[in-house]
Design a protein around this motif. Structure first.
Motif, PDB file in Angstrom:
ATOM      1  N   ASN A  11       0.884  -1.245   0.058  1.00 47.94           N
ATOM      2  CA  ASN A  11      -0.383  -0.150   0.178  1.00 47.94           C
ATOM      3  C   ASN A  11       1.139   1.531   0.071  1.00 47.94           C
ATOM      4  N   VAL A  12       1.815   1.408   0.592  1.00 51.37           N
ATOM      5  CA  VAL A  12       2.718   2.603   0.247  1.00 51.37           C
ATOM      6  C   VAL A  12       3.439   2.605  -0.425  1.00 51.37           C
ATOM      7  N   ASP A  17      -2.182   8.428  -1.179  1.00 52.54           N
ATOM      8  CA  ASP A  17      -2.901   8.869   0.350  1.00 52.54           C
ATOM      9  C   ASP A  17      -2.402   7.577   1.626  1.00 52.54           C
ATOM     10  N   PHE A  18      -2.595   6.564   1.283  1.00 52.26           N
ATOM     11  CA  PHE A  18      -1.828   5.479   2.210  1.00 52.26           C
ATOM     12  C   PHE A  18       0.032   5.687   2.462  1.00 52.26           C
ATOM     13  N   GLY A  19       0.579   5.387   1.454  1.00 51.66           N
ATOM     14  CA  GLY A  19       1.867   6.231   2.315  1.00 51.66           C
ATOM     15  C   GLY A  19       2.060   7.783   3.195  1.00 51.66           C
ATOM     16  N   ILE A  20       1.088   8.400   2.367  1.00 49.03           N
ATOM     17  CA  ILE A  20       1.406   9.852   2.588  1.00 49.03           C
ATOM     18  C   ILE A  20       0.806   9.696   4.521  1.00 49.03           C
ATOM     19  N   ASN A  21      -0.332   8.857   4.374  1.00 52.38           N
ATOM     20  CA  ASN A  21      -0.140   8.866   6.457  1.00 52.38           C
ATOM     21  C   ASN A  21       0.436   7.623   6.682  1.00 52.38           C
ATOM     22  N   PHE A  22       1.026   7.095   6.375  1.00 52.22           N
ATOM     23  CA  PHE A  22       2.066   6.109   6.605  1.00 52.22           C
ATOM     24  C   PHE A  22       3.739   6.818   7.157  1.00 52.22           C
ATOM     25  N   ILE A  23       3.818   7.732   6.610  1.00 51.10           N
ATOM     26  CA  ILE A  23       5.012   8.193   6.632  1.00 51.10           C
ATOM     27  C   ILE A  23       4.845   9.913   8.334  1.00 51.10           C
ATOM     28  N   ILE A  24       3.507   9.969   7.754  1.00 51.92           N
ATOM     29  CA  ILE A  24       3.577  10.908   9.002  1.00 51.92           C
ATOM     30  C   ILE A  24       2.997   9.930  10.289  1.00 51.92           C
ATOM     31  N   THR A  83       3.350   1.338  11.640  1.00 52.36           N
ATOM     32  CA  THR A  83       4.288   1.885  10.790  1.00 52.36           C
ATOM     33  C   THR A  83       5.947   1.243  11.556  1.00 52.36           C
ATOM     34  N   GLY A  84       5.756   0.874  12.100  1.00 51.91           N
ATOM     35  CA  GLY A  84       6.795   0.455  12.866  1.00 51.91           C
ATOM     36  C   GLY A  84       7.092  -0.931  12.485  1.00 51.91           C
ATOM     37  N   GLY A  85       8.013  -1.826  13.247  1.00 46.82           N
ATOM     38  CA  GLY A  85       9.288  -3.046  12.619  1.00 46.82           C
ATOM     39  C   GLY A  85       9.093  -3.779  11.545  1.00 46.82           C
ATOM     40  N   LEU A  86       9.336  -2.314  10.225  1.00 47.20           N
ATOM     41  CA  LEU A  86       9.262  -3.106   8.959  1.00 47.20           C
ATOM     42  C   LEU A  86      10.749  -3.100   8.631  1.00 47.20           C
ATOM     43  N   GLN A  87      11.496  -2.826   9.091  1.00 47.10           N
ATOM     44  CA  GLN A  87      13.159  -2.237   8.984  1.00 47.10           C
ATOM     45  C   GLN A  87      13.742  -3.581   7.845  1.00 47.10           C
ATOM     46  N   LEU A 105      18.563   4.587   2.919  1.00 51.51           N
ATOM     47  CA  LEU A 105      18.750   4.253   1.388  1.00 51.51           C
ATOM     48  C   LEU A 105      17.103   3.537   1.075  1.00 51.51           C
ATOM     49  N   ALA A 106      17.107   2.909   1.473  1.00 49.57           N
ATOM     50  CA  ALA A 106      15.578   1.667   1.253  1.00 49.57           C
ATOM     51  C   ALA A 106      14.662   2.737   1.071  1.00 49.57           C
ATOM     52  N   ILE A 107      14.578   3.548   2.256  1.00 47.62           N
ATOM     53  CA  ILE A 107      13.094   4.580   2.758  1.00 47.62           C
ATOM     54  C   ILE A 107      13.378   6.146   1.616  1.00 47.62           C
ATOM     55  N   ILE A 108      14.625   6.244   1.640  1.00 46.67           N
ATOM     56  CA  ILE A 108      14.265   7.502   0.055  1.00 46.67           C
ATOM     57  C   ILE A 108      14.169   6.538  -1.221  1.00 46.67           C
ATOM     58  N   SER A 109      14.836   5.527  -1.464  1.00 46.35           N
ATOM     59  CA  SER A 109      14.045   5.456  -2.369  1.00 46.35           C
ATOM     60  C   SER A 109      12.447   4.716  -2.146  1.00 46.35           C
ATOM     61  N   ALA A 110      11.866   4.501  -1.015  1.00 51.47           N
ATOM     62  CA  ALA A 110      10.588   4.414  -1.011  1.00 51.47           C
ATOM     63  C   ALA A 110       9.706   5.354  -1.567  1.00 51.47           C
ATOM     64  N   VAL A 111      10.778   6.846  -0.531  1.00 54.35           N
ATOM     65  CA  VAL A 111       9.751   8.219  -1.179  1.00 54.35           C
ATOM     66  C   VAL A 111      10.164   8.431  -2.172  1.00 54.35           C
ATOM     67  N   ALA A 112      10.662   8.134  -2.599  1.00 56.36           N
ATOM     68  CA  ALA A 112      11.117   8.193  -4.461  1.00 56.36           C
ATOM     69  C   ALA A 112      10.028   7.819  -5.574  1.00 56.36           C
ATOM     70  N   THR A 113       9.951   6.276  -4.888  1.00 53.37           N
ATOM     71  CA  THR A 113       8.769   5.550  -5.537  1.00 53.37           C
ATOM     72  C   THR A 113       6.972   6.259  -5.355  1.00 53.37           C
ATOM     73  N   LEU A 114       7.109   6.681  -3.859  1.00 56.99           N
ATOM     74  CA  LEU A 114       5.828   7.057  -3.339  1.00 56.99           C
ATOM     75  C   LEU A 114       5.487   8.634  -4.430  1.00 56.99           C
ATOM     76  N   GLY A 115       6.586   9.276  -4.516  1.00 55.53           N
ATOM     77  CA  GLY A 115       6.555  10.218  -4.909  1.00 55.53           C
ATOM     78  C   GLY A 115       5.799  10.528  -6.130  1.00 55.53           C
ATOM     79  N   VAL A 116       5.686   9.318  -6.831  1.00 57.26           N
ATOM     80  CA  VAL A 116       4.708   9.395  -8.020  1.00 57.26           C
ATOM     81  C   VAL A 116       3.247   9.094  -7.482  1.00 57.26           C
ATOM     82  N   ALA A 117       3.482   8.833  -6.704  1.00 54.22           N
ATOM     83  CA  ALA A 117       2.058   9.146  -5.676  1.00 54.22           C
ATOM     84  C   ALA A 117       1.343   9.875  -5.328  1.00 54.22           C
TER      85      ALA A 117
END
Length: 181
Positions: A11-12, A17-24, A83-87, A105-117
């Motif tokens: 979903n992230v 919307d889910f990704g934004i809520n996840f980050i917040i 949101t925790g425990g997913l490292q 790096l993984a989170i930055i990559s996920a945020v970059a992927t999330l950037g499109v969403a």
């Protein structure tokens, strides 16, 4: 709604919307700090919902890159919610993996992927806001037209039609008066 870790990460990656809520939900303090650094005033200790509402408003006016910057925050593996425990899964979504990939790096990559969403969510909000403004303007124009139409009527008849009828009645009365003499 109990989601597995895989469903959460899916979903992230695929739902803006889910990704934004996840980050917040994962790091609300960092998102708040980023909002504040962009000049947005927040109440003391804002709730996640307040942060999301402010972010939603900002999405209407701010460039997509600013929204992505605001959401680019460190991942907190020790968060005590969904949101925790997913490292481990973020570092290595498809084992076996080399351990050289860091969580950052993984989170930055996920945020970059999330950037499109996120960009899709931002565009959607801007389009909705534009449609609402357009609808409001149309309603105002219609109300003004109706007001002008009402002002242009006498006894429920268009003014020019009313004047023609009055003129014809006056002409008929003049003809009747002349014919009686």
């Amino acid at each position: 709604m109990n989601l597995t870790n895989e469903q959460i990460l899916e979903n992230v990656a695929n739902n803006g919307d889910f990704g934004i809520n996840f980050i917040i939900d994962n790091n609300p303090n960092a998102v708040s700090e980023n909002l504040t650094s962009y000049g947005v005033e927040l109440p003391n200790n804002p709730s996640n919902q307040t942060i999301r509402e402010v972010l939603d408003e900002l999405m209407i006016t701010a460039p997509e890159s600013d929204i992505q910057d605001i959401l680019n925050v460190p991942y907190l593996d020790d968060a005590n919610n969904y949101t925790g425990g997913l490292q481990a899964q973020i570092e290595c979504p498809n084992p076996p993996c080399s351990r050289s990939l860091t969580v950052a790096l993984a989170i930055i990559s996920a945020v970059a992927t999330l950037g499109v969403a996120v960009a899709g969510v931002v565009r959607s909000k801007k389009e909705k806001e534009t449609a609402e403004i357009y609808a409001e303007q149309q309603a105002q124009l219609l109300a003004e037209q109706q007001r002008l139409d009402a002002e242009n009527k006498i006894l429920g008849i268009n003014k020019s039609t009313f004047y023609v009828i009055v003129g014809l009645l006056a002409l008929v009365m003049v003809i009747v008066v002349i014919s009686k003499k």
